[in-house]
Design an enzyme around this catalytic site. Sequence first.
Site, PDB file in Angstrom:
ATOM      1  N   GLU A 109       0.837  -1.194   0.000  1.00 14.26           N
ATOM      2  CA  GLU A 109       0.000   0.000   0.000  1.00 14.26           C
ATOM      3  C   GLU A 109       0.872   1.244   0.000  1.00 14.26           C
ATOM      4  OE1 GLU A 109      -2.761  -0.305   3.282  1.00 14.26           O
ATOM      5  OE2 GLU A 109      -3.642  -2.125   2.491  1.00 14.26           O
ATOM      6  N   HIS A 119      -7.898   1.405   1.867  1.00 15.16           N
ATOM      7  CA  HIS A 119      -7.704   1.085   3.288  1.00 15.16           C
ATOM      8  C   HIS A 119      -8.454   2.115   4.163  1.00 15.16           C
ATOM      9  CE1 HIS A 119      -4.826  -0.998   6.331  1.00 15.16           C
ATOM     10  NE2 HIS A 119      -5.989  -0.716   6.889  1.00 15.16           N
TER      11      HIS A 119
HETATM   12  N1  LIG Z   1      -9.592  -2.346   6.813  1.00 10.71           N
HETATM   13  C1  LIG Z   1      -9.321  -1.746   7.951  1.00 10.71           C
HETATM   14  O1  LIG Z   1      -9.160  -0.532   7.996  1.00 10.71           O
HETATM   15  C2  LIG Z   1      -9.226  -2.534   9.216  1.00 10.71           C
HETATM   16  C3  LIG Z   1      -8.744  -3.809   9.188  1.00 10.71           C
HETATM   17  N2  LIG Z   1      -8.597  -4.510  10.348  1.00 10.71           N
HETATM   18  C4  LIG Z   1      -8.088  -5.889  10.259  1.00 10.71           C
HETATM   19  O2  LIG Z   1      -9.064  -6.765  10.809  1.00 10.71           O
HETATM   20  C5  LIG Z   1      -8.420  -7.744  11.579  1.00 10.71           C
HETATM   21  C6  LIG Z   1      -9.350  -8.315  12.619  1.00 10.71           C
HETATM   22  O3  LIG Z   1      -9.585  -7.362  13.634  1.00 10.71           O
HETATM   23  P1  LIG Z   1     -10.371  -7.758  14.965  1.00 10.71           P
HETATM   24  O4  LIG Z   1     -11.649  -8.406  14.635  1.00 10.71           O
HETATM   25  O5  LIG Z   1     -10.395  -6.550  15.824  1.00 10.71           O
HETATM   26  O6  LIG Z   1      -9.353  -8.819  15.585  1.00 10.71           O
HETATM   27  P2  LIG Z   1      -9.679  -9.994  16.619  1.00 10.71           P
HETATM   28  O7  LIG Z   1      -8.365 -10.432  17.151  1.00 10.71           O
HETATM   29  O8  LIG Z   1     -10.752  -9.570  17.561  1.00 10.71           O
HETATM   30  O9  LIG Z   1     -10.284 -11.142  15.693  1.00 10.71           O
HETATM   31  C7  LIG Z   1      -9.539 -11.911  14.822  1.00 10.71           C
HETATM   32  C8  LIG Z   1     -10.163 -13.289  14.792  1.00 10.71           C
HETATM   33  O10 LIG Z   1      -9.506 -14.061  13.800  1.00 10.71           O
HETATM   34  C9  LIG Z   1      -9.410 -15.391  14.289  1.00 10.71           C
HETATM   35  N3  LIG Z   1      -8.369 -16.125  13.583  1.00 10.71           N
HETATM   36  C10 LIG Z   1      -7.024 -16.008  13.720  1.00 10.71           C
HETATM   37  N4  LIG Z   1      -6.409 -16.883  12.921  1.00 10.71           N
HETATM   38  C11 LIG Z   1      -7.373 -17.559  12.258  1.00 10.71           C
HETATM   39  C12 LIG Z   1      -7.365 -18.593  11.299  1.00 10.71           C
HETATM   40  N5  LIG Z   1      -6.226 -19.102  10.844  1.00 10.71           N
HETATM   41  N6  LIG Z   1      -8.536 -19.063  10.829  1.00 10.71           N
HETATM   42  C13 LIG Z   1      -9.713 -18.559  11.273  1.00 10.71           C
HETATM   43  N7  LIG Z   1      -9.786 -17.583  12.200  1.00 10.71           N
HETATM   44  C14 LIG Z   1      -8.633 -17.085  12.684  1.00 10.71           C
HETATM   45  C15 LIG Z   1      -9.112 -15.202  15.765  1.00 10.71           C
HETATM   46  O11 LIG Z   1      -9.419 -16.364  16.500  1.00 10.71           O
HETATM   47  C16 LIG Z   1      -9.987 -14.035  16.123  1.00 10.71           C
HETATM   48  O12 LIG Z   1     -11.240 -14.471  16.620  1.00 10.71           O
HETATM   49  C17 LIG Z   1      -7.209  -6.999  12.154  1.00 10.71           C
HETATM   50  O13 LIG Z   1      -6.185  -7.904  12.451  1.00 10.71           O
HETATM   51  C18 LIG Z   1      -6.810  -6.051  11.062  1.00 10.71           C
HETATM   52  O14 LIG Z   1      -5.810  -6.653  10.272  1.00 10.71           O
HETATM   53  C19 LIG Z   1      -8.931  -3.981  11.556  1.00 10.71           C
HETATM   54  C20 LIG Z   1      -9.431  -2.695  11.633  1.00 10.71           C
HETATM   55  C21 LIG Z   1      -9.606  -1.871  10.465  1.00 10.71           C
HETATM   56  O1  LIG Z   2      -6.755  -0.963  12.703  1.00 18.47           O
HETATM   57  C1  LIG Z   2      -6.396  -1.595  11.701  1.00 18.47           C
HETATM   58  O2  LIG Z   2      -5.906  -2.730  11.734  1.00 18.47           O
HETATM   59  C2  LIG Z   2      -6.546  -0.998  10.389  1.00 18.47           C
HETATM   60  O3  LIG Z   2      -6.355  -1.655   9.401  1.00 18.47           O
HETATM   61  C3  LIG Z   2      -6.800   0.442  10.300  1.00 18.47           C
HETATM   62  O4  LIG Z   2      -5.586   0.931   9.832  1.00 18.47           O
HETATM   63  P1  LIG Z   2      -5.350   2.502   9.713  1.00 18.47           P
HETATM   64  O5  LIG Z   2      -5.317   3.003  11.126  1.00 18.47           O
HETATM   65  O6  LIG Z   2      -6.519   3.021   8.967  1.00 18.47           O
HETATM   66  O7  LIG Z   2      -4.061   2.678   9.024  1.00 18.47           O
END
Ligand SMILES: NC(=O)C1=CN([C@@H]2O[C@H](COP(=O)(O)OP(=O)(O)OC[C@H]3O[C@@H](n4cnc5c(N)ncnc54)[C@H](O)[C@@H]3O)[C@@H](O)[C@H]2O)C=CC1
Ligand SMILES: O=C(O)C(=O)COP(=O)(O)O
Length: 542
Positions: free
Chosen positions: A273, A292
Site C-alpha cells: 500500500e 484502506h
Molecule cells: N480495513 C481496515 O481498515 C481494518 C482492518 N482490520 C483488520 O481486521 C483484523 C481483525 O480485527 P479484529 O476483529 O479486531 O481482531 P480480533 O483479534 O478480535 O479477531 C480476529 C479473529 O480471527 C481469528 N483467527 C485467527 N487466525 C485464524 C485462522 N487461521 N482461521 C480462522 N480464524 C482465525 C481469531 O481467532 C480471532 O477471533 C485486524 O487484524 C486487522 O488486520 C482492523 C481494523 C480496520
Molecule cells: O486498525 C487496523 O488494523 C486498520 O487496518 C486500520 O488501519 P489505519 O489506522 O486506517 O491505518
Amino acid sequence: MTVPVLTSPDQVASTPLRVLICDEMNPGDLHHEGFEIDYEGNLPREETLRRLPEYDALITRSRTKVDRELLAAAGERLRVIGRGGVGVDNIDLEACSRRGILVLNAPESNNVSAAELAIMHLLAAARGLTRSDRKTRAGEWDRKFLGVELKDKTLGIVGLGRIGSIVADRAQGLRLKVVAFDPYVPENKFERLGVERAASLDELLTQVDFLTVHTPLTGETQGMIGTRELALLRPGSIVVNAARGGIVEEAALVEALKSGHLFGAGVDVFVEEPPTPDHPFLGAPNLGITAHLGANTFEAQERVGAEIVGRVLAALHGDVSRGAVNAPALDARTLELLGGHLDLGEKLGRILAQLLPGAHDLEVTFRGEFAADPAPIVTAALVGYLSGSTDERPNMINARALAKERGLNLAVREEQDSPDYQTEVVVKVTGGAQGEKQRTRTVGGTVFGRSPRLTRLRDYRVELAPEGFILIASNQDRPGAVAKLSNLLGTWGINIAGMALGRAQKGGQALFTLTLDDGLTPEQLQAIRDLDVIDSAFLVRV
Ligand SMILES: NC(=O)C1=CN([C@@H]2O[C@H](COP(=O)(O)OP(=O)(O)OC[C@H]3O[C@@H](n4cnc5c(N)ncnc54)[C@H](O)[C@@H]3O)[C@@H](O)[C@H]2O)C=CC1
Ligand SMILES: O=C(O)C(=O)COP(=O)(O)O
C-alpha cells in the site's frame, strides 16, 4: 498491573515525556501535564526518522512501517510505540521486544467502522455499484445489469473476533444466514451470536454465497484464500477482504473474477500500500476498491486517538495494563525462580492449542513445592494456548484479559504431593458445544534444571524434551509399529531427536511420541496414518 520499569515518578516530574504522532488521526486534547505531545499528521518518513531520537513514544497508524531501520534511527530514548488501530503487522514486534520497546494497540475503537465497510463492499459488489458508477460517468446508461439479493443467502465469515462478530450481527439484520470458521473461539460465542460453526475452512467455503475475511495477517492466514479455496466457492459468489492484503491471494482473486467464477468482490487492503499503477486489481471486473478506509470515519478516529494516546501516556507512567502487545512483565527475581516453569507452561499451552483449540475451560494442576508462587505459570500456559490467533499477541500482561474476553474459564488446583517428580504442572482443556459430548486434552510436564520436559500426554506417561516438532501416534500395542514408523521417517531423511513410548495396559492402546528436527508435509503425515500399525497420528509444533 503496574510495571515500574518504564519510567520513575521523579523523572516524570522533572522533564516532560515527549510523544510524537506521525500519522493522521484525531488525537483529541494534546495538553496533558508532564507530557509534550507533537501531532504531525502525515509526517514524511525521513522526518520521522530524523526527529525520533528526541521522543519517548511514537504513535502511528498502518502507514508507518516500524521496522529495524526506524528503530535504529530512534536510538535509546524511545520506549513505547502506540498503534492507533488494531493490526500490528506494520510493526516488527520481535525487534521492538528485543530493544525493550513496549508496543500497544487500540483494538476497541475502529471495529464498528471496519465491519460497516465490509458490509458496504458486500452490497456494492452484489449490486455492481462501481461498474454502474464508472459506466454512467462515461456516458453509458446501462440498465441491463442484474445484481443479486442478500436476503436468505449465506454469508461465510473467516475470523469471528471483534470485527467478524459485528459483521455477523449486521448481516443477520439483512436477513443473511451466517456461518463462520474460527477454530480459536469457543462454541458459546457462536451460540451467543446465532452463527453456525463450520468445522473447517473447506466446509465453510462449500456452503456459502458470500465470503468475508476478518482475521489478522499471520503466518497461518497469509494466502489462506487462494486459487483452490476460491474454486470451492459456489459459482457466482462474492468475496470481501477488508482485513489485510494477501489473506485473499491477489492474483487468485483477479483470476476468479476474470473467469466469471466470482460474481464480484470488494477489497479495502493491498499487499503493498499504496498499490502501483499497474496493479492487476485496477483492471479486474466487478471489483470494488477502497484505499484502506476501514477505520476512516470521524467516530472511529476520535475513539482511536483518545484510546491510543491514553494508553501510551499511561504506559509511560508504568501502567501497561491495557493494550500491551509485546510486554515482558515479570520482575527479575520471579523470572529467576520460575524461569524454566514459565517456559514449560507456555509450551504446554501451545501444544494444547493444537490438540484442542477453542476450548471453554482450562485447568492447571500444580503438584509439589514450587520455588515461588506458581500463578505466573498459569498465565504462561494461557500465552501459549492463545498465541497465533489474535493481533493482541498474548503475553504475560494481557493473556488473562484475553482469555476472559474469549470466554475461556480458568481453574487452578494445587496438590502437595508429586509422586513422580519434584514438581509437575498438568494442564487440561475442555471444549465442545453445549449439550454435546465434551472433549478434553491433558498434557503435563516438569523441569529438569531449567529445561522443560513433557511427562504426560493425554492418559499416557511420557518423558520427552518439548522441542521442534512432536509426532504423536497411537496404535494397538503390537510389535513392529515403531520399526515401521522409523523406517518410513528414515526414507524421508527425517531425523528423530527423541522418542517416548507409553501404553495404558499390556496389549492395549499404546501411544508413542517422537520429537523430530523437521516438520512433515500433509502427504507424509497421511502416509504415516495409512500404515497398518498406526491408528492415529498428529503433529504438533512446540
Ligand atoms: N480495513 C481496515 O481498515 C481494518 C482492518 N482490520 C483488520 O481486521 C483484523 C481483525 O480485527 P479484529 O476483529 O479486531 O481482531 P480480533 O483479534 O478480535 O479477531 C480476529 C479473529 O480471527 C481469528 N483467527 C485467527 N487466525 C485464524 C485462522 N487461521 N482461521 C480462522 N480464524 C482465525 C481469531 O481467532 C480471532 O477471533 C485486524 O487484524 C486487522 O488486520 C482492523 C481494523 C480496520
Ligand atoms: O486498525 C487496523 O488494523 C486498520 O487496518 C486500520 O488501519 P489505519 O489506522 O486506517 O491505518
